[in-house]
Design a protein around this motif. Sequence first.
Motif, PDB file in Angstrom:
ATOM      1  N   ILE A 126     -10.735   4.782 -17.796  1.00  0.00           N
ATOM      2  CA  ILE A 126     -10.552   3.856 -18.911  1.00  0.00           C
ATOM      3  C   ILE A 126      -9.880   2.594 -18.411  1.00  0.00           C
ATOM      4  CG2 ILE A 126      -9.320   3.520 -21.076  1.00  0.00           C
ATOM      5  CD1 ILE A 126      -9.724   6.389 -21.699  1.00  0.00           C
ATOM      6  N   PRO A 127     -10.438   1.420 -18.749  1.00  0.00           N
ATOM      7  CA  PRO A 127      -9.851   0.163 -18.242  1.00  0.00           C
ATOM      8  C   PRO A 127      -8.398   0.049 -18.656  1.00  0.00           C
ATOM      9  CG  PRO A 127     -11.977  -0.249 -19.283  1.00  0.00           C
ATOM     10  CD  PRO A 127     -11.636   1.176 -19.567  1.00  0.00           C
ATOM     11  N   THR A 128      -7.586  -0.445 -17.747  1.00  0.00           N
ATOM     12  CA  THR A 128      -6.149  -0.441 -18.002  1.00  0.00           C
ATOM     13  C   THR A 128      -5.753  -1.395 -19.119  1.00  0.00           C
ATOM     14  OG1 THR A 128      -5.914  -1.963 -16.152  1.00  0.00           O
ATOM     15  CG2 THR A 128      -5.485   0.355 -15.730  1.00  0.00           C
ATOM     16  N   VAL A 129      -6.568  -2.424 -19.411  1.00  0.00           N
ATOM     17  CA  VAL A 129      -6.215  -3.277 -20.558  1.00  0.00           C
ATOM     18  C   VAL A 129      -6.221  -2.463 -21.841  1.00  0.00           C
ATOM     19  CG1 VAL A 129      -6.780  -5.607 -19.852  1.00  0.00           C
ATOM     20  CG2 VAL A 129      -8.599  -4.092 -20.559  1.00  0.00           C
ATOM     21  N   VAL A 130      -7.132  -1.487 -21.906  1.00  0.00           N
ATOM     22  CA  VAL A 130      -7.209  -0.655 -23.104  1.00  0.00           C
ATOM     23  C   VAL A 130      -5.940   0.180 -23.245  1.00  0.00           C
ATOM     24  CG1 VAL A 130      -8.543   1.129 -24.266  1.00  0.00           C
ATOM     25  CG2 VAL A 130      -9.710  -0.587 -22.904  1.00  0.00           C
ATOM     26  N   TYR A 131      -5.469   0.729 -22.132  1.00  0.00           N
ATOM     27  CA  TYR A 131      -4.201   1.458 -22.173  1.00  0.00           C
ATOM     28  C   TYR A 131      -3.069   0.542 -22.604  1.00  0.00           C
ATOM     29  CZ  TYR A 131      -5.788   5.757 -19.913  1.00  0.00           C
ATOM     30  OH  TYR A 131      -6.393   6.940 -19.638  1.00  0.00           O
ATOM     31  N   GLY A 132      -3.100  -0.705 -22.096  1.00  0.00           N
ATOM     32  CA  GLY A 132      -2.053  -1.659 -22.463  1.00  0.00           C
ATOM     33  C   GLY A 132      -2.057  -1.928 -23.954  1.00  0.00           C
ATOM     34  N   TYR A 133      -3.244  -2.125 -24.485  1.00  0.00           N
ATOM     35  CA  TYR A 133      -3.393  -2.327 -25.934  1.00  0.00           C
ATOM     36  C   TYR A 133      -2.787  -1.154 -26.684  1.00  0.00           C
ATOM     37  CZ  TYR A 133      -5.832  -2.267 -30.443  1.00  0.00           C
ATOM     38  OH  TYR A 133      -6.132  -2.202 -31.769  1.00  0.00           O
ATOM     39  N   PHE A 134      -3.139   0.043 -26.247  1.00  0.00           N
ATOM     40  CA  PHE A 134      -2.679   1.245 -26.927  1.00  0.00           C
ATOM     41  C   PHE A 134      -1.164   1.368 -26.885  1.00  0.00           C
ATOM     42  CE2 PHE A 134      -3.398   5.080 -29.004  1.00  0.00           C
ATOM     43  CZ  PHE A 134      -2.719   6.129 -28.412  1.00  0.00           C
ATOM     44  N   ALA A 135      -0.592   1.019 -25.733  1.00  0.00           N
ATOM     45  CA  ALA A 135       0.867   1.123 -25.610  1.00  0.00           C
ATOM     46  C   ALA A 135       1.555   0.141 -26.545  1.00  0.00           C
ATOM     47  CB  ALA A 135       1.281   0.858 -24.160  1.00  0.00           C
ATOM     48  N   LEU A 136       1.027  -1.078 -26.599  1.00  0.00           N
ATOM     49  CA  LEU A 136       1.680  -2.126 -27.376  1.00  0.00           C
ATOM     50  C   LEU A 136       1.479  -1.935 -28.881  1.00  0.00           C
ATOM     51  CD1 LEU A 136       3.201  -4.822 -27.130  1.00  0.00           C
ATOM     52  CD2 LEU A 136       1.005  -5.964 -27.277  1.00  0.00           C
ATOM     53  N   TYR A 137       0.286  -1.568 -29.286  1.00  0.00           N
ATOM     54  CA  TYR A 137      -0.026  -1.561 -30.704  1.00  0.00           C
ATOM     55  C   TYR A 137       0.046  -0.196 -31.359  1.00  0.00           C
ATOM     56  CZ  TYR A 137      -1.478  -6.401 -30.651  1.00  0.00           C
ATOM     57  OH  TYR A 137      -1.489  -7.755 -30.550  1.00  0.00           O
ATOM     58  N   PHE A 138       0.108   0.837 -30.572  1.00  0.00           N
ATOM     59  CA  PHE A 138       0.183   2.151 -31.190  1.00  0.00           C
ATOM     60  C   PHE A 138       1.391   2.940 -30.716  1.00  0.00           C
ATOM     61  CE2 PHE A 138      -1.688   5.390 -33.700  1.00  0.00           C
ATOM     62  CZ  PHE A 138      -1.287   6.574 -33.127  1.00  0.00           C
ATOM     63  N   LEU A 139       1.478   3.132 -29.375  1.00  0.00           N
ATOM     64  CA  LEU A 139       2.530   3.992 -28.857  1.00  0.00           C
ATOM     65  C   LEU A 139       3.914   3.513 -29.281  1.00  0.00           C
ATOM     66  CD1 LEU A 139       2.895   6.482 -27.131  1.00  0.00           C
ATOM     67  CD2 LEU A 139       3.105   5.022 -25.140  1.00  0.00           C
ATOM     68  N   THR A 140       4.180   2.219 -29.110  1.00  0.00           N
ATOM     69  CA  THR A 140       5.516   1.726 -29.443  1.00  0.00           C
ATOM     70  C   THR A 140       5.772   1.698 -30.942  1.00  0.00           C
ATOM     71  OG1 THR A 140       5.691   0.480 -27.396  1.00  0.00           O
ATOM     72  CG2 THR A 140       7.102  -0.193 -29.188  1.00  0.00           C
ATOM     73  N   PRO A 141       4.918   0.997 -31.709  1.00  0.00           N
ATOM     74  CA  PRO A 141       5.276   0.885 -33.128  1.00  0.00           C
ATOM     75  C   PRO A 141       5.110   2.183 -33.913  1.00  0.00           C
ATOM     76  CG  PRO A 141       3.204  -0.226 -32.673  1.00  0.00           C
ATOM     77  CD  PRO A 141       3.734   0.208 -31.367  1.00  0.00           C
ATOM     78  N   GLU A 142       3.995   2.902 -33.716  1.00  0.00           N
ATOM     79  CA  GLU A 142       3.722   4.059 -34.570  1.00  0.00           C
ATOM     80  C   GLU A 142       4.458   5.297 -34.123  1.00  0.00           C
ATOM     81  OE1 GLU A 142       1.894   3.520 -37.150  1.00  0.00           O
ATOM     82  OE2 GLU A 142       1.175   1.542 -36.589  1.00  0.00           O
ATOM     83  N   PHE A 143       4.801   5.354 -32.862  1.00  0.00           N
ATOM     84  CA  PHE A 143       5.280   6.624 -32.334  1.00  0.00           C
ATOM     85  C   PHE A 143       6.706   6.524 -31.808  1.00  0.00           C
ATOM     86  CE2 PHE A 143       4.592  10.831 -31.209  1.00  0.00           C
ATOM     87  CZ  PHE A 143       5.028  11.078 -29.929  1.00  0.00           C
ATOM     88  N   LEU A 144       6.893   5.722 -30.764  1.00  0.00           N
ATOM     89  CA  LEU A 144       8.190   5.709 -30.110  1.00  0.00           C
ATOM     90  C   LEU A 144       9.273   5.128 -31.003  1.00  0.00           C
ATOM     91  CD1 LEU A 144       7.265   4.666 -26.474  1.00  0.00           C
ATOM     92  CD2 LEU A 144       7.883   6.917 -27.332  1.00  0.00           C
ATOM     93  N   ARG A 145       8.909   4.099 -31.760  1.00  0.00           N
ATOM     94  CA  ARG A 145       9.931   3.459 -32.570  1.00  0.00           C
ATOM     95  C   ARG A 145      10.444   4.374 -33.656  1.00  0.00           C
ATOM     96  NH1 ARG A 145       8.988  -2.977 -33.585  1.00  0.00           N
ATOM     97  NH2 ARG A 145      10.656  -3.571 -32.157  1.00  0.00           N
ATOM     98  N   GLN A 146       9.649   5.375 -34.023  1.00  0.00           N
ATOM     99  CA  GLN A 146      10.108   6.317 -35.036  1.00  0.00           C
ATOM    100  C   GLN A 146      11.220   7.190 -34.498  1.00  0.00           C
ATOM    101  OE1 GLN A 146       8.690   5.599 -37.752  1.00  0.00           O
ATOM    102  NE2 GLN A 146       7.018   4.398 -36.876  1.00  0.00           N
ATOM    103  N   ILE A 147      11.193   7.462 -33.193  1.00  0.00           N
ATOM    104  CA  ILE A 147      12.171   8.399 -32.670  1.00  0.00           C
ATOM    105  C   ILE A 147      13.280   7.752 -31.859  1.00  0.00           C
ATOM    106  CG2 ILE A 147      10.744  10.465 -32.705  1.00  0.00           C
ATOM    107  CD1 ILE A 147       9.972   9.991 -29.896  1.00  0.00           C
ATOM    108  N   ILE A 148      13.076   6.504 -31.450  1.00  0.00           N
ATOM    109  CA  ILE A 148      14.109   5.863 -30.659  1.00  0.00           C
ATOM    110  C   ILE A 148      14.525   4.565 -31.337  1.00  0.00           C
ATOM    111  CG2 ILE A 148      14.698   4.855 -28.434  1.00  0.00           C
ATOM    112  CD1 ILE A 148      12.602   6.632 -27.193  1.00  0.00           C
ATOM    113  N   PRO A 149      15.725   4.496 -31.802  1.00  0.00           N
ATOM    114  CA  PRO A 149      16.184   3.262 -32.440  1.00  0.00           C
ATOM    115  C   PRO A 149      16.422   2.184 -31.393  1.00  0.00           C
ATOM    116  CG  PRO A 149      17.976   4.818 -32.292  1.00  0.00           C
ATOM    117  CD  PRO A 149      16.770   5.541 -31.778  1.00  0.00           C
ATOM    118  N   GLY A 150      16.221   0.954 -31.798  1.00  0.00           N
ATOM    119  CA  GLY A 150      16.536  -0.139 -30.887  1.00  0.00           C
ATOM    120  C   GLY A 150      15.522  -0.351 -29.804  1.00  0.00           C
TER     121      GLY A 150
END
Lengths: 303, 289, 280
Positions: A126-150
């Motif tokens: 999978i092209p790494t830009v796609v992973y980058g997109y996923f990290a920025l727009y999904f992993l951080t806001p939808e997932f990580l931010r729910q469990i890690i404050p700040g």
Amino acid sequence: MIAETVARSIRRRRQQNKIFTFLFMSSAMVATVTLVIIYATLIYESIGFFQHVNVFEFLTGVKWTPLFEEKNFGVLPIFNATLITSAIAIALAAPAGLASAIFLSEYASMNVRSVVKPVIETLAGIPTVVYGYFALYFLTPEFLRQIIPGLGIHNALATGLMIGVLILPIVASISDDALLAVPADLRFGAYALGARKIDVVMRIAVPAALSGIAASIILAFARAMGETMIAAIAGGFRPVLTSDVRQAMETMTAYIAQVATGDAPHGTVEYQSLFAVGLFLLIITALLNFVGLRVVKRWAIKY
Amino acid sequence: MGHQILKTSRLKKLLDRAMPIILSLGVFLAVATVAGLIIDVVSSGWHRLSPGLLTNYASANPAEAGLRSAFLGTIYTVGLSAIICIPLSIATALYLTEFSGTGRLSSILRYNIANLAGVPSIIFGVVGLGFLVYGLGMGRSIIAGAFTLAILTLPLVTVTCIEAINTVPDDLRLGAYALGATKLQVAAHVLLPRALPMMLTGGILGISRAIGEAAPILVISGLLFIREDPVSLFDIFTVMPLQLFNWISRPQMAFRELASAGIIVLLLLLLGLNAAAIVLRHRLTRRLT
Amino acid sequence: MILERAEEAVETGEVSEILSRPSDEYVVYTHGLRVLYGSRPAISDITLGFRRNTITAVIGPSGCGKSTLLRCINRMNDLIPGARVEGKVFFNNEDIYSPHVDPVYVRFRIGMVFQRPNPFPMSIFDNVAFGLRVNGIKLTRDGLRQRVKEALVKAALWDEVKDRLDAHAGTLSGGQQQRLCIARSLAVEPEVLLLDEPTVSLDPISTYKIEQLLRGIVEDYTIIIVTHNMQQAARVSDYTAVLMPDQSGVGRLIEQGPTGEIFTNPRDKRTEDYIRGKIG
């Protein structure tokens, strides 16, 4: 008459053979020549760089601001960021990859294996830009931010985790090969002593495959250090020396990308910094790959 | 000879049963990530898909923006890189398997192919910039990008070609030699035809890799706003993953949707390519055996 | 019954002695044993008993299913995908193929030594101790050392390795490695020891040493040895069973009895031909 014709044909074919052997050999040398060009180019421009910047300051300085008014050239902040994101990546990829490999080689049936193994290999495709997109727009806001404050919108944690998923197939694939190479004789011997499958796997197979597994981890780590797009998209362009993974931090590769998106004119110190950082990165990954390949060879010899 | 009480714990029996489940978590993690990724991308970008996506040029207005330049750039650059890389890889593979011995030269050459494979992709871009763009004066052009991508994918395709040649049964090779064929003839008439399907797959793998590479092209071409079709190999250019990078870096929601739509296009392209590879390989293999 | 009682004892935490079965004549007894790999039968209709504290040789031409038969006795065929076992195998009067029997336990009580020595890539000591550790047998450090030493003594290997127990098993010669594998099996003190052509890859002196050690330990163990070397069978065993392939290549038991009788006065002509070297 026939002998004459055949002799002529043989001579002609011999000549053709010689020409093509030369052509093919030249092709085979391209890789070697390229490596020479790579090092030569990097070293050449780095020499230019180190005429402006002190080597000691480069290797030990804690501020990296080549694109600002006041220029500092300490590489530690971006080197640190590379190390941290790679460490997070391998912390994910090593256990998950090894577990996958053990599952594939010891437990999965042929049918399951023929489905799962290609799926894992697809991860690496999978092209790494796609992973980058996923990290920025999904992993951080939808997932990580729910469990890690700040947690910042750009942060090292998401970067590292995403790179981890990218390199997981490296660990899984090479470890799988290593486990498959353990002779069946050894396993039968263990079963015959009353060992359960878990004993055979954890006490015999995995220890026997250990150097292959270690090699896979080293090679995966090197790959993580060289990853650019995920770091550029999810990690941000702020060079900062910190151990707080919730923050944005710019890796060496992201820095190179940053300079490229700007416009450093040919010959300036910013331009040359590309090559100095590149050389630094290359030397480290080359060392890691060297160690990794050596370890693989030693494992291959054992059987 | 007494019998011994076994403290084979219940725990161990339980663990033994549970092992495959615990281990498959590793696989599950990987698969779930990709599945989540695809679902997210498709759901946010689906409605933004339109023919205009491929025919429009880049624009500051997200509603009008499209992949046209990037798409054409990808086709030209990757296409040219394949033309350079594939024959080179086949020749290299033939040399290393058939035309050389197992001498020192051969192992050094192989070693360096492995070393090349370990070089981070962005370094190819940096060196491409210094050596091809400025050193050789190619400029920030399609041809510089193509050479860079060709070298980047060389190890992958070469290794696949070597494996392809190694699948040809020895008796075929030896039989041909016994009849008086030269190495060249054996290569051309015996090895290449047999190994071709797998080599093709290798070529397609290389192309897939090249299509997805953003970092080296980023360094060589920079991030450009291109509103014209390329006409010559020395024109400036951009590629699809770079255009996506551009859109991803913009904060507006509309650009995010644009990016997801673009990702769908890119993934479909790669999917189609790999599917074609599998089909092609089956067809060719069946025809040969 | 032994199995269930052992589990009971573990559950209640009692440390009690498991009573040995009264010594029936046959420790291991197969009845109508048939093994198929996929749809192809390898052996069929094998009804055969092995007497306690004797050495029984199983002989026959290559490919007649001797190893397959052996693997039924310690349920190693379970590990071969596609293998199906029909019939019964009794160990101390209990059918080891009945559903409540744990094959791991069977292999703990019935050990196996293979054709090619297969020591684990670890030290000599760890090799011998492996079976004890893996089966959770609780021993003090000295207790463990003692057990390892006893096993190595029985396997006629102690004198050669006593000063280098920590050396890697790979440093041993072929014959020594095979004796190490025997020691490894003996360490868990099985009742039965199965050996599948154990000396086929060894030199005559190692072969002799192993044959001697088997005769030396038989008063404590029941030994079943598969061999295609008839002189070995004649030298070493008390009883002999002869397997031969029938017209469709399926291995069948054609004769069994005391070794002396089989070799001097075989009842079946095929046995006689085989012994005289005319077939196989």
